[in-house]
Enzyme design. Structure first.
Site, PDB file in Angstrom:
ATOM      1  N   PHE A 163       0.376  -1.069  -0.220  1.00  0.00           N
ATOM      2  CA  PHE A 163       0.455   0.069  -0.495  1.00  0.00           C
ATOM      3  C   PHE A 163       0.502   1.134   0.267  1.00  0.00           C
ATOM      4  O   PHE A 163       0.334   1.804  -0.400  1.00  0.00           O
ATOM      5  CB  PHE A 163      -1.197   0.197   1.098  1.00  0.00           C
ATOM      6  CG  PHE A 163      -0.090   0.635   2.942  1.00  0.00           C
ATOM      7  CD1 PHE A 163      -0.278   1.739   2.621  1.00  0.00           C
ATOM      8  CD2 PHE A 163       0.475  -0.321   3.306  1.00  0.00           C
ATOM      9  CE1 PHE A 163       0.250   1.910   3.894  1.00  0.00           C
ATOM     10  CE2 PHE A 163       0.916   0.440   4.664  1.00  0.00           C
ATOM     11  CZ  PHE A 163       1.316   1.505   4.774  1.00  0.00           C
ATOM     12  N   LYS A 187      -0.876  -7.121  -9.548  1.00  0.00           N
ATOM     13  CA  LYS A 187      -1.921  -7.126  -8.113  1.00  0.00           C
ATOM     14  C   LYS A 187      -1.402  -5.779  -6.833  1.00  0.00           C
ATOM     15  O   LYS A 187      -0.881  -6.570  -6.357  1.00  0.00           O
ATOM     16  CB  LYS A 187      -2.054  -8.569  -7.989  1.00  0.00           C
ATOM     17  CG  LYS A 187      -3.206  -8.780  -6.921  1.00  0.00           C
ATOM     18  CD  LYS A 187      -3.653  -8.656  -5.659  1.00  0.00           C
ATOM     19  CE  LYS A 187      -2.696  -8.214  -4.394  1.00  0.00           C
ATOM     20  NZ  LYS A 187      -3.774  -7.376  -3.338  1.00  0.00           N
ATOM     21  N   GLU A 190      -5.264  -3.926  -2.276  1.00  0.00           N
ATOM     22  CA  GLU A 190      -6.468  -3.998  -2.521  1.00  0.00           C
ATOM     23  C   GLU A 190      -6.739  -2.460  -1.420  1.00  0.00           C
ATOM     24  O   GLU A 190      -7.623  -1.989  -2.267  1.00  0.00           O
ATOM     25  CB  GLU A 190      -6.937  -4.722  -1.379  1.00  0.00           C
ATOM     26  CG  GLU A 190      -7.183  -4.529  -0.364  1.00  0.00           C
ATOM     27  CD  GLU A 190      -5.850  -6.475  -0.336  1.00  0.00           C
ATOM     28  OE1 GLU A 190      -5.070  -6.295  -0.882  1.00  0.00           O
ATOM     29  OE2 GLU A 190      -6.159  -6.826   0.757  1.00  0.00           O
ATOM     30  N   SER A 240       5.272  -7.089   3.551  1.00  0.00           N
ATOM     31  CA  SER A 240       5.911  -7.604   4.805  1.00  0.00           C
ATOM     32  C   SER A 240       6.462  -8.579   4.511  1.00  0.00           C
ATOM     33  O   SER A 240       6.399  -9.439   3.888  1.00  0.00           O
ATOM     34  CB  SER A 240       4.320  -7.577   5.751  1.00  0.00           C
ATOM     35  OG  SER A 240       3.591  -8.748   5.140  1.00  0.00           O
ATOM     36  N   CYS A 295       9.714   1.620   3.607  1.00  0.00           N
ATOM     37  CA  CYS A 295       9.868   0.003   4.241  1.00  0.00           C
ATOM     38  C   CYS A 295      12.235   0.703   4.773  1.00  0.00           C
ATOM     39  O   CYS A 295      12.844  -0.007   4.923  1.00  0.00           O
ATOM     40  CB  CYS A 295      10.781  -0.937   3.133  1.00  0.00           C
ATOM     41  SG  CYS A 295      11.400  -0.555   2.014  1.00  0.00           S
ATOM     42  N   GLU A 387       8.935  -4.709  13.528  1.00  0.00           N
ATOM     43  CA  GLU A 387       8.500  -3.353  12.676  1.00  0.00           C
ATOM     44  C   GLU A 387       6.624  -2.732  13.391  1.00  0.00           C
ATOM     45  O   GLU A 387       5.991  -2.463  12.752  1.00  0.00           O
ATOM     46  CB  GLU A 387       8.714  -3.962  11.260  1.00  0.00           C
ATOM     47  CG  GLU A 387       8.167  -2.476   9.918  1.00  0.00           C
ATOM     48  CD  GLU A 387       8.336  -3.457   8.782  1.00  0.00           C
ATOM     49  OE1 GLU A 387       7.037  -4.133   8.467  1.00  0.00           O
ATOM     50  OE2 GLU A 387       8.373  -2.737   7.620  1.00  0.00           O
TER      51      GLU A 387
HETATM   52  P1  NAD Z   1       1.199  -7.018   2.843  1.00  0.00           P
HETATM   53  O1  NAD Z   1       2.667  -7.639   2.950  1.00  0.00           O
HETATM   54  O2  NAD Z   1       0.510  -6.866   4.222  1.00  0.00           O
HETATM   55  O3  NAD Z   1       0.216  -6.384   1.886  1.00  0.00           O
HETATM   56  C1  NAD Z   1       1.126  -6.684   0.379  1.00  0.00           C
HETATM   57  C2  NAD Z   1       0.670  -7.123  -0.702  1.00  0.00           C
HETATM   58  O4  NAD Z   1       0.352  -8.968  -0.583  1.00  0.00           O
HETATM   59  C3  NAD Z   1      -0.482  -7.094  -0.962  1.00  0.00           C
HETATM   60  O5  NAD Z   1      -0.663  -7.123  -2.370  1.00  0.00           O
HETATM   61  C4  NAD Z   1      -1.685  -7.514  -0.244  1.00  0.00           C
HETATM   62  O6  NAD Z   1      -2.808  -7.877  -0.201  1.00  0.00           O
HETATM   63  C5  NAD Z   1      -1.027  -9.058  -0.601  1.00  0.00           C
HETATM   64  N1  NAD Z   1      -1.025  -9.854   0.744  1.00  0.00           N
HETATM   65  C6  NAD Z   1      -1.617  -9.235   2.201  1.00  0.00           C
HETATM   66  N2  NAD Z   1      -1.812 -10.749   2.829  1.00  0.00           N
HETATM   67  C7  NAD Z   1      -1.527 -12.012   2.096  1.00  0.00           C
HETATM   68  C8  NAD Z   1      -1.412 -13.143   2.472  1.00  0.00           C
HETATM   69  N3  NAD Z   1      -1.693 -13.843   3.681  1.00  0.00           N
HETATM   70  N4  NAD Z   1      -1.260 -13.898   1.317  1.00  0.00           N
HETATM   71  C9  NAD Z   1      -0.955 -13.386   0.318  1.00  0.00           C
HETATM   72  N5  NAD Z   1      -1.254 -12.240  -0.034  1.00  0.00           N
HETATM   73  C10 NAD Z   1      -1.173 -10.668   0.710  1.00  0.00           C
HETATM   74  O7  NAD Z   1       1.983  -5.444   3.007  1.00  0.00           O
HETATM   75  P2  NAD Z   1       1.830  -3.902   2.918  1.00  0.00           P
HETATM   76  O8  NAD Z   1       0.954  -4.209   4.542  1.00  0.00           O
HETATM   77  O9  NAD Z   1       0.563  -3.375   2.180  1.00  0.00           O
HETATM   78  O10 NAD Z   1       2.775  -3.167   3.183  1.00  0.00           O
HETATM   79  C11 NAD Z   1       3.738  -2.632   4.049  1.00  0.00           C
HETATM   80  C12 NAD Z   1       4.585  -3.863   4.221  1.00  0.00           C
HETATM   81  O11 NAD Z   1       5.475  -3.690   3.221  1.00  0.00           O
HETATM   82  C13 NAD Z   1       5.769  -2.999   5.938  1.00  0.00           C
HETATM   83  O12 NAD Z   1       5.951  -4.571   5.965  1.00  0.00           O
HETATM   84  C14 NAD Z   1       7.430  -2.812   4.165  1.00  0.00           C
HETATM   85  O13 NAD Z   1       8.101  -2.615   5.198  1.00  0.00           O
HETATM   86  C15 NAD Z   1       7.015  -3.689   3.290  1.00  0.00           C
HETATM   87  N6  NAD Z   1       7.434  -3.246   2.136  1.00  0.00           N
HETATM   88  C16 NAD Z   1       8.792  -3.677   1.491  1.00  0.00           C
HETATM   89  C17 NAD Z   1       9.360  -2.755   0.763  1.00  0.00           C
HETATM   90  C18 NAD Z   1      10.801  -3.396   0.554  1.00  0.00           C
HETATM   91  O14 NAD Z   1      11.496  -3.665  -0.353  1.00  0.00           O
HETATM   92  N7  NAD Z   1      11.860  -4.455   1.468  1.00  0.00           N
HETATM   93  C19 NAD Z   1       8.406  -1.360   0.259  1.00  0.00           C
HETATM   94  C20 NAD Z   1       7.529  -1.365   0.289  1.00  0.00           C
HETATM   95  C21 NAD Z   1       6.853  -1.841   1.540  1.00  0.00           C
END
Ligand code: NAD
Length: 496
Positions: A163, A187, A190, A240, A295, A387
């Site tokens: 997000f 994808k 959401e 994450s 991140c 985090e």
């Molecule tokens: P998230 O992991 O909740 O969601 C990321 C994606 O995974 C979304 O598209 C979501 O729909 C999908 N998703 C969520 N739960 C899922 C599941 N159980 N099974 C399959 N897919 C699933 O992350 P977020 O809250 O959208 O973003 C924040 C996180 O992203 C933080 O932890 C941040 O550090 C990390 N992030 C990392 C980087 C990097 O380059 N390392 C960059 C940006 C964000």
């Protein structure tokens, strides 16, 4: 459908419902898994909605991608890159509109949203440069025998994004994957599905053939279907750590190439010889930027010895930060509650709250937490190790650099780490020993900009290499090795 986003300021503005983009047209989900409101976090009010798709929608996108791939793969790489020249011009022309869309769906303030779009454009520029970078190798390996390496597309590939950067993170993947000759399924999160729709429209306006780029909106069901679908050859993921690990395991089990970037807990080491102004300004910008939802954001300040004059300055500058114009809301009510819980818990366990963001707000109904600095954080407090993903800086006091490195390296994450010092010796020692993939010397957000690759170590990344730069191109392509001779070989080897 008219997708121009009319907002030119923060006033609440609604947007079209999020839809899938398959084969160059908007499509309703057929395999429905509920519906979500898209909330503008500044107001806590729905600006749009999204129907959550499922496996049948992923399958439709794969079929559209396969059809388009059959001819797209044969376009010369230079012509594929020309699409991105045109996309770049369109994005530059419409940058304010794109930035307002990011600001409304994600919450970050306009200047940050604009910087995000600019960074997306920088990624596109890397894609534009691939005709100059992506030549293979050729060598005469024996008399009259040549070996040649070419980079070939994989087929239909997919990307899953978080997000916090709705416009930039998709461009960590799209340029290399498409210029490399693949068809792509995105994808988006959401929570922020709208910017990707404008990207799809602009790609089409740039001349991209239908079906080369597709979007399937949704959550877990879509991601699992992307992992499992035999027609998808590679998967890039950013999100994450918990989900990155699951997605990496599932995609690899089905035989895919996968690179999954996860969460972070970034440490900044500050030593007494650090430049006060540079350090204070940088640390403040690093932990408050995008309301701490990056991140690469600073999360823990490892204060080595006597650095109170620098900490006082960080506190002074952070306390002046204006919520609403200089710092935006956090993404959701749950996020605001989670961040507040970490602060409450640390305070209860003995941390001193030097600046308190709890209860600060810029609008009614929005999800706000102001900049927060916790001092005297100890290793048993969750704020020191987990985090938080909010504008909270935890100060851990350490007596020397060895202990600072020990604390940093005991953390399972390995995204970013920085040191603030005027000593080259100290900087080198930290750079040589810190367990992080992206490191900074007097830089609070050490993002390796194009052409360098973005990616962390340890629990911050699963898979091989980086997602951007040359590694990104390598990830989305496979090497063909061609050995040829055109006349009788002039020496006798086992190849003859
Ligand atoms: P998230 O992991 O909740 O969601 C990321 C994606 O995974 C979304 O598209 C979501 O729909 C999908 N998703 C969520 N739960 C899922 C599941 N159980 N099974 C399959 N897919 C699933 O992350 P977020 O809250 O959208 O973003 C924040 C996180 O992203 C933080 O932890 C941040 O550090 C990390 N992030 C990392 C980087 C990097 O380059 N390392 C960059 C940006 C964000």
């Amino acid at each position: 459908m008219e997708l121009n986003f009319p907002a030119t300021g923060y006033d609440f503005t609604t947007y079209v419902p999020a839809l899938n983009w398959v084969g160059g047209s908007w499509a309703e989900a057929t395999d429905k898994h509920g519906e979500l409101e898209i909330i503008n976090p500044r107001y806590g009010k729905a600006m749009s909605r999204v129907v959550m798709s499922g496996a049948a929608d992923v399958d439709a996108a794969v079929r559209a991608g396969e059809k388009a791939f059959a001819t797209w793969k044969d376009w010369p790489l230079r012509e594929r890159a020309h699409i991105f020249y045109r996309l770049r011009e369109l994005m530059v022309k419409n940058i304010d509109e794109l930035a307002w869309l990011v600001s409304h769906e994600n919450g970050k303030v306009f200047s940050e949203a604009k910087a995000e779009v600019e960074k997306g454009i920088e990624c596109i520029e890397y894609g534009c440069s691939l005709p100059n970078l992506a030549s293979g190798n050729q060598l005469e390996v024996s008399r009259g025998v040549a070996c040649e390496v070419t980079y070939e597309p994989l087929g239909v590939v997919a990307g899953v994004t978080p997000f916090n950067f709705p416009c930039m993170v998709p461009f960590w993947m799209i340029p290399q994957a498409l210029v490399g000759g693949n068809a792509f399924i995105l994808k988006p999160s959401e929570q922020v599905p709208l910017s990707s729709m404008r990207i799809a429209e602009m790609l089409k306006m740039s001349g991209l053939p239908d079906g080369v780029f597709n979007i399937v909106q949704g959550g877990r069901e879509v991601v699992e279907a992307l992992c499992d679908h035999p027609g998808i050859k590679a998967l890039g993921f950013v999100g994450s750590t918990k989900v990155a690990k699951l997605v990496y395991g599932r995609a690899c089990t089905s035989g895919k190439r996968a690179l999954c970037l996860g969460g972070a807990k970034n440490h900044l080491i500050v030593v007494p010889d650090a430049d006060m102004n540079l350090t204070a300004e940088n640390v403040m910008a690093s932990f408050t930027g995008c309301a701490g939802q990056r991140c690469m954001a600073a999360s823990v300040l490892l204060a080595v010895g006597e650095v109170d004059h620098i900490i006082d300055e960080v506190v002074k500058r952070s306390a002046k930060m204006k919520l609403g114009t200089e710092m935006g809301p956090v993404t959701s009510r749950e996020a605001a509650e989670r961040i507040t819980r970490y602060i409450d818990q640390a305070e209860k366990m003995g941390a001193k709250v030097l600046i308190d963001g709890r209860g600060q707000r810029a609008t009614d109904g929005g999800y706000w937490v102001g900049p927060t600095v916790l001092d005297g954080v100890t290793m048993d407090m969750p704020a020191s190790a987990e985090e938080i993903f909010g504008p909270v800086l935890s100060i851990v006091r350490v007596p020397n650099i060895d202990r600072a490195l020990e604390v940093e390296n005991s953390n399972p994450y390995g995204n970013a780490a920085s040191v603030y010092t005027t000593s080259g010796d100290v900087a080198r020692r930290v750079m040589d020993n810190v367990e992080a993939g992206m490191c900074g010397v007097n830089v609070g957000v050490p993002v390796p900009r194009e052409p360098f690759g973005f990616g962390g170590w340890n629990d911050s990344a699963f898979g091989q290499g980086n997602l951007t730069g040359w590694d990104g191109y390598r990830f989305w392509t496979r090497q063909r090795k061609i050995t040829s001779k055109w006349s009788l070989q002039k020496d006798a080897t086992w190849m003859s």
